[in-house]
Design a protein around this motif. Structure first.
Motif, mmCIF file in Angstrom:
data_model
loop_
_atom_site.group_PDB
_atom_site.id
_atom_site.type_symbol
_atom_site.label_atom_id
_atom_site.label_comp_id
_atom_site.label_asym_id
_atom_site.label_seq_id
_atom_site.Cartn_x
_atom_site.Cartn_y
_atom_site.Cartn_z
ATOM 1 N N ASN A 1 0.930 -1.174 0.130
ATOM 2 C CA ASN A 1 -0.233 0.173 -0.066
ATOM 3 C C ASN A 1 0.885 0.450 0.209
ATOM 4 O O ASN A 1 1.866 1.385 0.816
ATOM 5 C CB ASN A 1 -1.152 0.000 1.097
ATOM 6 C CG ASN A 1 -2.056 1.105 1.248
ATOM 7 O OD1 ASN A 1 -2.209 1.537 0.046
ATOM 8 N ND2 ASN A 1 -2.436 1.589 1.969
ATOM 9 N N THR B 145 -0.579 4.425 0.729
ATOM 10 C CA THR B 145 -0.255 5.193 1.531
ATOM 11 C C THR B 145 -0.022 5.306 3.240
ATOM 12 O O THR B 145 -0.491 5.918 3.752
ATOM 13 C CB THR B 145 -2.186 5.787 1.474
ATOM 14 O OG1 THR B 145 -2.769 5.002 1.705
ATOM 15 C CG2 THR B 145 -2.169 6.367 -0.215
ATOM 16 N N ASN C 206 -2.641 3.902 4.441
ATOM 17 C CA ASN C 206 -3.976 3.879 5.928
ATOM 18 C C ASN C 206 -5.354 3.492 4.927
ATOM 19 O O ASN C 206 -6.599 3.765 5.780
ATOM 20 C CB ASN C 206 -4.232 5.763 5.649
ATOM 21 C CG ASN C 206 -3.102 6.702 6.231
ATOM 22 O OD1 ASN C 206 -2.658 5.925 7.340
ATOM 23 N ND2 ASN C 206 -2.766 7.691 5.737
ATOM 24 N N ALA C 207 -4.765 2.691 4.137
ATOM 25 C CA ALA C 207 -6.144 1.878 3.781
ATOM 26 C C ALA C 207 -6.992 0.652 4.719
ATOM 27 O O ALA C 207 -6.071 -0.242 4.616
ATOM 28 C CB ALA C 207 -6.020 1.854 2.124
ATOM 29 N N ASP D 102 -9.201 -3.410 1.144
ATOM 30 C CA ASP D 102 -8.196 -2.716 0.111
ATOM 31 C C ASP D 102 -7.135 -2.380 -0.818
ATOM 32 O O ASP D 102 -6.889 -3.080 -2.143
ATOM 33 C CB ASP D 102 -8.906 -0.663 0.287
ATOM 34 C CG ASP D 102 -9.903 -0.635 0.611
ATOM 35 O OD1 ASP D 102 -11.105 -1.113 0.468
ATOM 36 O OD2 ASP D 102 -9.886 0.965 0.868
ATOM 37 N N THR D 103 -6.455 -3.197 0.206
ATOM 38 C CA THR D 103 -4.549 -3.466 0.005
ATOM 39 C C THR D 103 -4.734 -4.903 -0.326
ATOM 40 O O THR D 103 -3.918 -4.971 -1.594
ATOM 41 C CB THR D 103 -3.435 -3.233 1.455
ATOM 42 O OG1 THR D 103 -4.205 -3.878 2.363
ATOM 43 C CG2 THR D 103 -3.865 -1.701 1.181
ATOM 44 N N ALA E 15 -13.601 -1.492 -2.118
ATOM 45 C CA ALA E 15 -12.424 -1.994 -2.134
ATOM 46 C C ALA E 15 -11.816 -2.087 -3.683
ATOM 47 O O ALA E 15 -10.939 -1.831 -4.533
ATOM 48 C CB ALA E 15 -12.586 -2.887 -1.784
ATOM 49 N N TYR F 159 -10.662 1.511 -5.145
ATOM 50 C CA TYR F 159 -9.769 1.758 -4.472
ATOM 51 C C TYR F 159 -8.575 1.310 -5.396
ATOM 52 O O TYR F 159 -7.669 1.424 -5.518
ATOM 53 C CB TYR F 159 -9.292 1.349 -3.403
ATOM 54 C CG TYR F 159 -8.167 1.720 -2.794
ATOM 55 C CD1 TYR F 159 -7.697 2.927 -2.005
ATOM 56 C CD2 TYR F 159 -7.476 0.875 -2.456
ATOM 57 C CE1 TYR F 159 -6.692 3.591 -1.821
ATOM 58 C CE2 TYR F 159 -5.913 1.195 -1.936
ATOM 59 C CZ TYR F 159 -6.071 2.353 -1.348
ATOM 60 O OH TYR F 159 -4.695 1.937 -0.801
ATOM 61 N N ASN G 90 -5.671 3.434 -6.966
ATOM 62 C CA ASN G 90 -4.712 2.821 -7.351
ATOM 63 C C ASN G 90 -3.830 2.108 -7.746
ATOM 64 O O ASN G 90 -2.355 1.764 -6.697
ATOM 65 C CB ASN G 90 -4.592 3.076 -5.951
ATOM 66 C CG ASN G 90 -5.044 3.829 -5.119
ATOM 67 O OD1 ASN G 90 -4.343 5.448 -4.756
ATOM 68 N ND2 ASN G 90 -6.644 3.468 -4.628
#
Length: 198
Positions: free
Chosen positions: A93, A95, A97-98, A102-103, A138, A141, A145
């Motif tokens: 990931n 960021t 913070n996900a 999501d990752t 997700a 996201y 990304n």
């Protein structure tokens, strides 16, 4: 030269063998209807077998999203992928913070893009399908990304696989790329068709 004269055969039953002659086995006659039913059955069997062979070829080429094997689908639906452990996904990931889901969706999305060259729409549909079962958030996201994704080149790679496996014309390839099954945008499909012979 004298002519040979044979006496006529009288009252001889045609179905009876001559004395000392061997009789041959004659299978019973099959009615036309039964014969047609057998031929239709054989024809349908041939179609089913040839369809299976074609599907196996597509599956072995690895070019179609629908070519996922049943064992892969069952395994991913029932058990988590051992390559997708949580620490790996958190490290991947950007960021940090996900949420973990999501990752994981991001990592699975990268895998799909590397192997199947999917569109944004196709990737979203796959990640939210009954196979992967990610939430729409997700999946979105993951699409937003994915690093260094050139969707035009994904469409081009998919188009080249259609040329290689199905020998489709450029118009047919464009139609397939923008169809609901693939989900590429018209601009991405146009890019693919323009650079098909590069």
């Amino acid at each position: 030269m004298s002519k040979l004269h044979f006496p006529p055969i009288k009252n001889q039953n045609v179905d009876q063998p001559w004395p000392g002659e061997r009789t041959q086995y004659h299978p019973p006659k099959i009615g036309r209807r039964r014969l047609y039913i057998q031929l239709v059955f054989l024809g349908l069997t041939a179609i089913v077998v040839s369809t299976g062979v074609i599907a196996a070829n597509v599956k072995s080429e690895g070019t179609e999203q629908q070519a996922l094997s049943a064992s892969t689908v069952a395994a991913s639906a029932t058990a988590p992928d051992p390559d997708l452990d949580l620490s790996d996904a958190t490290a991947a990931n950007n960021t940090g913070n996900a949420p973990p889901e999501d990752t994981l969706a991001l990592k699975k999305g990268k895998c799909y893009l590397e192997t199947l060259h999917m569109s944004r729409k196709g990737l979203f549909k796959q990640l939210t399908s009954d196979v992967d079962k990610f939430t729409p958030e997700a999946a979105q996201y993951a699409i937003d990304n994915v690093d260094n994704t050139d969707w035009d080149k994904a469409a081009l790679t998919k188009a080249k696989s259609y040329v290689k496996t199905m020998s489709l014309s450029p118009d047919a390839i464009r139609g397939q790329l923008i169809s609901d099954a693939e989900g590429f945008s018209p601009g991405e499909a146009d890019y693919a068709i323009q650079h098909l012979n590069d």
